[in-house]
Design an enzyme around this catalytic site. Structure first.
Site, PDB file in Angstrom:
ATOM      1  N   GLU A   1      10.083  -7.250  -8.147  1.00 63.31           N
ATOM      2  CA  GLU A   1      10.126  -6.186  -7.136  1.00 63.31           C
ATOM      3  C   GLU A   1      11.599  -5.981  -6.766  1.00 63.31           C
ATOM      4  O   GLU A   1      12.350  -6.950  -6.653  1.00 63.31           O
ATOM      5  CB  GLU A   1       9.297  -6.580  -5.916  1.00 63.31           C
ATOM      6  CG  GLU A   1       9.322  -5.526  -4.828  1.00 63.31           C
ATOM      7  CD  GLU A   1       8.269  -5.769  -3.741  1.00 63.31           C
ATOM      8  OE1 GLU A   1       7.099  -6.033  -4.069  1.00 63.31           O
ATOM      9  OE2 GLU A   1       8.649  -5.696  -2.567  1.00 63.31           O
TER      10      GLU A   1
ATOM     11  N   ARG B   1      -1.240  -5.459  10.558  1.00 69.68           N
ATOM     12  CA  ARG B   1      -0.245  -4.389  10.671  1.00 69.68           C
ATOM     13  C   ARG B   1      -0.933  -3.040  10.840  1.00 69.68           C
ATOM     14  O   ARG B   1      -0.550  -2.232  11.699  1.00 69.68           O
ATOM     15  CB  ARG B   1       0.660  -4.364   9.433  1.00 69.68           C
ATOM     16  CG  ARG B   1       1.562  -3.120   9.416  1.00 69.68           C
ATOM     17  CD  ARG B   1       2.567  -3.132   8.291  1.00 69.68           C
ATOM     18  NE  ARG B   1       1.974  -3.279   6.969  1.00 69.68           N
ATOM     19  CZ  ARG B   1       2.674  -3.337   5.853  1.00 69.68           C
ATOM     20  NH1 ARG B   1       3.994  -3.280   5.888  1.00 69.68           N
ATOM     21  NH2 ARG B   1       2.073  -3.464   4.691  1.00 69.68           N
TER      22      ARG B   1
HETATM   23  O1  3HB Z   1       3.453  -4.279   2.584  1.00 66.49           O
HETATM   24  C1  3HB Z   1       4.617  -3.905   2.531  1.00 66.49           C
HETATM   25  O2  3HB Z   1       5.264  -3.596   3.560  1.00 66.49           O
HETATM   26  C2  3HB Z   1       5.302  -3.811   1.241  1.00 66.49           C
HETATM   27  C3  3HB Z   1       6.296  -2.902   1.079  1.00 66.49           C
HETATM   28  C4  3HB Z   1       6.967  -2.794  -0.141  1.00 66.49           C
HETATM   29  C5  3HB Z   1       6.623  -3.619  -1.190  1.00 66.49           C
HETATM   30  C6  3HB Z   1       5.651  -4.533  -0.982  1.00 66.49           C
HETATM   31  O3  3HB Z   1       5.360  -5.386  -1.983  1.00 66.49           O
HETATM   32  C7  3HB Z   1       4.951  -4.625   0.213  1.00 66.49           C
HETATM   33  C1  PYR Z   2       5.075  -3.296  -4.557  1.00 72.49           C
HETATM   34  C2  PYR Z   2       3.871  -2.970  -3.858  1.00 72.49           C
HETATM   35  O1  PYR Z   2       3.228  -3.756  -3.312  1.00 72.49           O
HETATM   36  C3  PYR Z   2       3.420  -1.622  -3.807  1.00 72.49           C
HETATM   37  O2  PYR Z   2       4.174  -0.740  -4.226  1.00 72.49           O
HETATM   38  O3  PYR Z   2       2.315  -1.443  -3.350  1.00 72.49           O
END
Ligand code: 3HB
Ligand code: PYR
Length: 338
Positions: free
Chosen positions: A328, A149
């Protein structure tokens, strides 16, 4: 969800039902007991994500607009758009390494966004199978995903380019299923949280390239002041860049909810130049991801106390991007507030 012209609206549907008259479906995201590939069905983009066991209630997230929709496929992406909004879904098949296929999938999406002219991406979701397991080279799959990404984002936006609110969470099936929303003329503002290091600035401790996402995104269609629709990213028990309260579900819920409240607060919106303010009670569509099924009662109680009685809350039992995170939560506080 919203009453402005060109309204974009989210609904969580628990059983099949007809689209209300005058509305048009852009996208359907079905949370199922199996994956199903992105496709155009009945004129809308549709994807099935393996996120629930056979015994759990299934739910479909429906994104609707009030203008007629044009849909199609572009390189394996299923998309639909109405002149103001674009919904696009993709799936990266299960494999030994995700860096290159994720980079390619993101590039295809950036191409599509450019070609169709929806430059303002407001929200992205990713559901990543075996998120905490090692890939064929021994790198954790979430880190492998973040690498691909970041390279695609570098290429299209430059190193400093910012990305909107996102979710990056586990899935029960393999591969990566993902979808995004973008707009042609609305205003997108990406927000950070003063309690957390911006994810794109995380130290290398968490992987070779950091996660590229914002803590929340404010989306205001033309003519709407304030935060418009506020999309809160997947949020966890992280302060600074560190996980706090490893092993303690009740405390992880408290920190997660505190982070969400802070990012939406008047103080934080004003700090981003937005004269508005929201609270947890303004969230209407909430997805809660819980690593261990046995923690569900504690998480449900915390969410019931924090969110409005009228909020739609869906719970999924899946892994989370860091092995020490137990919960989460993400949500949408739509315009106008009620
Ligand atoms: O890598 C992400 O896009 C991401 C975004 C929000 C929370 C999370 O655990 C991961
Ligand atoms: C939830 C998570 O991965 C972050 O906030 O970085």
């Amino acid at each position: 969800m919203a009453t402005y012209p060109h309204g974009l609206r989210c609904r969580l549907v628990r059983s099949p039902e007809a689209t209300p008259s005058g509305r048009h479906v852009l996208g359907r995201v079905a949370f199922l007991g199996h994956h199903s590939a992105p496709a155009v069905r009945a004129g809308a983009s549709e994807i099935g994500i393996h996120l629930v066991g056979a015994e759990v209630e299934r739910v479909t997230e429906v994104w609707e607009t009030d203008s007629p929709v044009v849909s199609g496929m572009y390189q394996d992406l299923a998309y639909a758009h109405d002149g103001e909004y674009l919904f696009c879904a993709g799936q990266v098949p299960e494999g030994g390494s995700y860096r290159e296929p994720v980079r390619n999938a993101y590039r295809a999406a950036f191409d599509l966004i450019g070609k169709l002219d929806y430059p303002h991406v407001m929200r992205i979701w990713h559901f990543i199978g075996d998120i905490n397991r090692a890939n064929a080279d021994g790198m954790e799959i979430y880190r492998d995903f973040c690498l691909g990404r970041a390279e695609a984002v570098d290429h299209h936006l430059g190193r400093a380019g910012d990305m909107p609110a996102a979710t990056g969470i586990g899935a029960l099936g393999g591969g990566i299923s993902w979808y995004l929303l973008a707009s042609r003329s609305g205003r997108v503002r990406n927000l950070e949280n003063p309690l957390q290091v911006p994810a794109p600035s995380y130290p290398h401790l968490y992987g070779p390239r950091p996660p590229k996402f914002a803590r929340a995104t404010s989306f205001s269609p033309p003519g709407i002041d304030g935060a418009g629709d506020l999309f809160v990213a997947g949020t966890a028990s992280i302060l600074g860049h560190e996980t706090v309260h490893a092993g303690d579900i009740a405390k992880q819920c408290d920190v997660t909810l505190g982070n969400m409240a802070m990012v939406m607060s008047r103080e934080n919106l004003l700090a981003h130049g937005i004269d508005d303010g929201r609270t947890l009670k303004d969230l209407r569509f909430v997805k809660v991801y819980v690593r261990r099924a046995e923690d569900l009662p504690v998480v449900r109680a915390a969410c019931a106390a924090a969110f409005s009685d009228t909020a739609e809350i869906v719970y999924f039992t899946v892994d989370i991007c860091r092995s020490d995170l137990l919960v989460e939560i993400e949500g949408i506080a739509p315009y106008p507030r009620s």
